[in-house]
Design an enzyme around this catalytic site. Structure first.
Site, PDB file in Angstrom:
ATOM      1  CG  HIS A 164      45.982  42.039  52.271  1.00 33.60           C
ATOM      2  ND1 HIS A 164      45.869  40.671  52.202  1.00 33.60           N
ATOM      3  CD2 HIS A 164      45.297  42.502  51.187  1.00 33.60           C
ATOM      4  CE1 HIS A 164      45.164  40.332  51.133  1.00 33.60           C
ATOM      5  NE2 HIS A 164      44.796  41.428  50.507  1.00 33.60           N
ATOM      6  CD  GLU A 187      42.317  44.907  50.017  1.00 34.04           C
ATOM      7  OE1 GLU A 187      41.573  44.867  51.019  1.00 34.04           O
ATOM      8  OE2 GLU A 187      42.638  43.886  49.371  1.00 34.04           O
ATOM      9  CG  HIS A 197      37.260  44.244  51.265  1.00 37.98           C
ATOM     10  ND1 HIS A 197      36.562  43.102  51.585  1.00 37.98           N
ATOM     11  CD2 HIS A 197      38.389  43.826  50.614  1.00 37.98           C
ATOM     12  CE1 HIS A 197      37.235  42.036  51.169  1.00 37.98           C
ATOM     13  NE2 HIS A 197      38.338  42.445  50.575  1.00 37.98           N
TER      14      HIS A 197
END
Length: 267
Positions: free
Chosen positions: A77, A151, A155
């Site tokens: 993930h 992502e 992040h």
């Protein structure tokens, strides 16, 4: 697992760097954080959850196929840096950091990455080698899902990570989990109910008791089935192979009770 990802839609660098998986992951800024959270999905459970909750079921769930090696269903993930001290000093708490990541105000205050509009986030520049390896372990990468864009924007971008090192680290960590005794436990219990005690015992067999304290599990459904595990890792050891000293304890062990299922393909 033969996820039908259109990896050509990932942004590829001109050269293929086969050694990129070995490149160290190093933040260029906001590097004063203590841990990463490695989020691994149990892909069949994730897809079951999306189906049951009438969510927009992603293409990789509609096309998933049975696999001989059941470890293939342990997928990536993301890899989430913890709250940097320099950001916390500006009044940001853990809850806000986990929600907004790089778009957190007042810092880093980058453009917000929206989960409902993943493909609108900038595409990270990946080598052909890393893009190919990532597509094999992150079903939502490329294609219609663009998970890798989301992502990295949320992040990774504000830390100045090299995208190849960032995603290459995810690929390596995922493979290390798969190749462990814990990975064998998951494969042997595919489609079966397991106890949390047995699950923890498999973690301990692989990396010791500290690994058990570092894992948060998410389950859905009734009877419950596993959808995701979030593993807290020492930031200072992220570039070393996983060992007993790699883990950082976390308070929340998740919502999976004494027994849950490692779901199989199909609804």
């Amino acid at each position: 697992m033969k996820f039908l990802c259109q990896t050509a839609l990932l942004t590829l660098a001109c050269a293929t760097h086969s050694a990129a998986l070995a490149e160290d992951l190093q933040p260029k800024q906001y590097g004063d954080f203590e841990r990463y959270v490695l989020a691994l999905s149990w892909q069949t459970g994730f897809c079951q959850s999306m189906h049951e909750r009438n969510r927009n079921e992603p293409a990789e769930c509609k096309t998933q196929q049975e696999q001989d090696d059941k470890r293939a269903f342990l997928t990536v993930h993301g890899l989430w840096p913890g709250l940097p001290k320099s950001v916390a000093s500006r009044g940001v708490d853990e809850k806000r950091w986990m929600r907004y990541g790089c778009s957190t105000r007042p810092v880093p205050n980058m453009a917000k990455a929206r989960g409902s509009q993943k493909c609108q986030a900038p595409a990270p520049e990946l080598s052909a080698d890393i893009a190919s390896k990532l597509a094999g372990v992150m079903p939502g990468a490329g294609g219609q899902s663009c998970l890798e864009r989301y992502e990295f924007a949320k992040h990774g971008a504000c830390f100045g990570f090299n995208p190849n090192a960032y995603f290459g680290t995810m690929v390596r960590l995922n493979n290390e989990f798969k190749q462990s005794a814990f990975g064998t436990f998951l494969a042997e219990n595919y489609g079966k109910d397991v106890t949390r005690k047995a699950f923890n015992k498999a973690l301990e067999k692989s990396w010791g008791s500290e690994a058990v304290k570092a894992v948060k599990l998410t389950c859905n459904g009734n009877p419950a089935y596993l959808t995701e595990m979030q593993i807290s890792l020492d930031a200072g050891k992220i570039n070393s192979p996983i060992n007993e000293g790699s883990f950082a304890p976390q308070r929340n062990s998740g919502n999976c009770a004494k027994q849950f299922r490692l779901d199989a393909v199909g609804y």
